[in-house]
Design an enzyme around this catalytic site. Structure first.
Site: not given
Ligand code: DGY
Length: 478
Positions: A192, A431
């Protein structure tokens, strides 16, 4: 060539775990991982984590299936088949398929309103974008853990939808026949807030965000966001970036998620190097799956699939692979972990491989724990912030897999050992992890970390004794 021990293509693998017993401490960490997978199991889908990600994510489910195959191959196959419920009539498999849950998610169905555009194969709600096409890789791994008959049945159920997905990728997202698929949102890359995508995203920030930024109103933005309740905001992308990503979703929605329309909007368009590298490998696996299932791959698709391998090398400049701005044709010259995925695709010329491995193993990427997602000397580097520096278990898994196939088995083993070290010494399935001190960050009880830990252990990888000595005696609860 598949260099994994005992992994004959199409044949069942004998799990080496039975040959190399786990020490009691490591067995306990594996149990923690299995407990995380069980707790996140929602029937035939697994949520990535209990709080931050309460639905089904495409590439998460694939990595999860790779681990689940060691526990229950039929359940692993169900995880992948369940992705087909979200398939759009045109073939897209969405990045998130919404589960029947009232748990809060910041980018839920209301943000996408995809039900106004189409009905998915299983009538489920989904987002309107996709994610790295890991399904074929995961399916082959799961198939290796099945009997010949079960695998044939699984492939027959999966193959038609999977071929349609790859057809959609090329037909919809490579209309100019470049061999490279174009992404319309950083969520499609799975990374992201990687600097490459943020460079493309920042200029299209909503006017209100730009105004607040000018008066230093970041706190006001932080107060508006709701995705950072479990995870401290400084381990996620900035609020300004998040609100910009929401703006892009709005524009995609207005474009009815149709690439021909999206093309004429302000939406940043990127030929993402990691996504296309994963696609190149997935194409090879798709051929295996389709052949075994007796499903024909159309000639035009085979031609496009072949073109991707050559086109990936257009993204290389002075030995470094970059993503490319689809609109301008310019390479986006940020050094990030995405640039190593051509090793996983197997498209890097042999003469370049050792240089790339040296870079990977240098303190820039491998400070203490490798591999940093952004080099530690990069101005954007933040050791605990999402895709701006932390070590990601799935990236390590992919790169190690590629290195094995290049015959760089020592480097691959070092990556796996180090990955296990960082997870084992934290005692928890985070994560992502800081490359500087190995501390866990982001969501905890994260499914793909757990699944890939199980996969690495059951394929015979082991952490160093240094990490075992650091296993916390009081473990964080799973
Ligand atoms: C989030 O919701 O942060 C995810 O990375 C989108 O896929």
């Amino acid at each position: 060539m598949d260099a994994r021990a005992g992994a004959a293509p199409g044949g069942a693998i004998a799990p080496p775990a039975t040959e190399i017993p786990l020490s009691a401490d490591i067995a306990a960490v594996r149990e923690t991982a299995v407990a995380v997978l069980r707790a996140n199991d929602l029937g035939d889908i697994t949520r990535p984590s209990p709080t931050l990600y309460p639905h089904q994510w495409l590439w998460d489910s694939c990595f999860i299936a790779i681990g689940l195959r060691h526990l229950d191959p039929a359940r692993a196959a169900a995880e992948l088949l369940s992705l087909l419920r979200g398939q759009w009539p045109g073939g897209m498999i969405p990045h998130v398929i919404f589960a029947e849950t009232t748990d809060y998610y910041h980018a839920g169905p209301q943000r996408w309103r995809c039900d106004r555009v189409c009905t998915t194969a299983g009538g489920v709600q989904s987002t309107g974008v996709t994610q790295p096409p890991m399904i074929a890789e995961a399916a082959v791994r799961v198939g290796q853990a099945m009997s010949r008959e079960d695998r044939a049945d699984f492939y027959r159920r999966l193959a038609p939808g999977l071929v349609r997905f790859h057809e959609w990728l090329y037909r919809e997202r490579d209309p100019d026949d470049t061999g490279l698929v174009t992404l319309v949102h950083s969520w499609e890359s799975g990374m992201d807030n990687t600097p490459t995508w943020m460079e493309m995203t920042k200029p299209v920030a909503p006017r209100a965000v730009r105004a607040l930024r000018r008066i230093n109103g970041d706190d006001a933005l932080d107060a508006l966001r709701r995705d950072s309740k479990e995870v401290p905001p400084d381990e996620r992308l900035t609020s300004a970036d998040l609100f910009t990503l929401y703006r892009i979703v709005r524009e995609l929605r207005r474009s009815r998620y149709d690439f021909r329309t999206i093309r004429s909007t302000f939406v940043p368009l990127v030929q993402d190097v990691a996504f296309n590298a994963i696609l190149a490998r997935a194409n090879e696996h798709l051929e295996t799956i389709a052949a075994e299932a007796g499903v024909r791959i159309p000639r035009w698709l085979s031609r496009s699939m072949r073109r991707t391998r050559a086109a990936l090398n257009e993204l290389c400049s002075d030995g470094v692979y970059y993503s490319r701005n689809f609109r301008t044709g310019e390479l986006l010259r940020h050094h990030t972990i995405a640039g190593f995925l051509p090793l996983y695709a197997g498209v890097v010329p042999e003469s370049q491989v050792d240089d790339m491995v040296d870079t990977l193993m240098s303190p820039r990427y491998w400070a203490q724990y490798g591999i940093a997602s952004v080099p530690t000397d990069d101005p954007a580097f933040l050791p605990r912030c999402y895709w701006q520096g932390p070590v990601w278990v799935n990236m390590n898994w992919l790169i190690a897999d590629g290195l094995d196939r290049y015959g760089r088995t020592e480097a691959a083993a070092a990556i796996r050992r180090n990955t296990l070290d960082v997870i084992v010494s934290s005692g928890s399935m985070y994560e992502y992890y800081s490359p500087l001190d190995g501390s866990g960050a982001g969501s905890n009880r994260f499914s793909w970390t757990a699944a890939l830990l199980v996969d690495m252990l059951d394929n015979g990888a082991r952490p160093t004794s240094r990490a075992q000595a650091a296993i916390p005696t009081t473990r964080t609860p799973a």
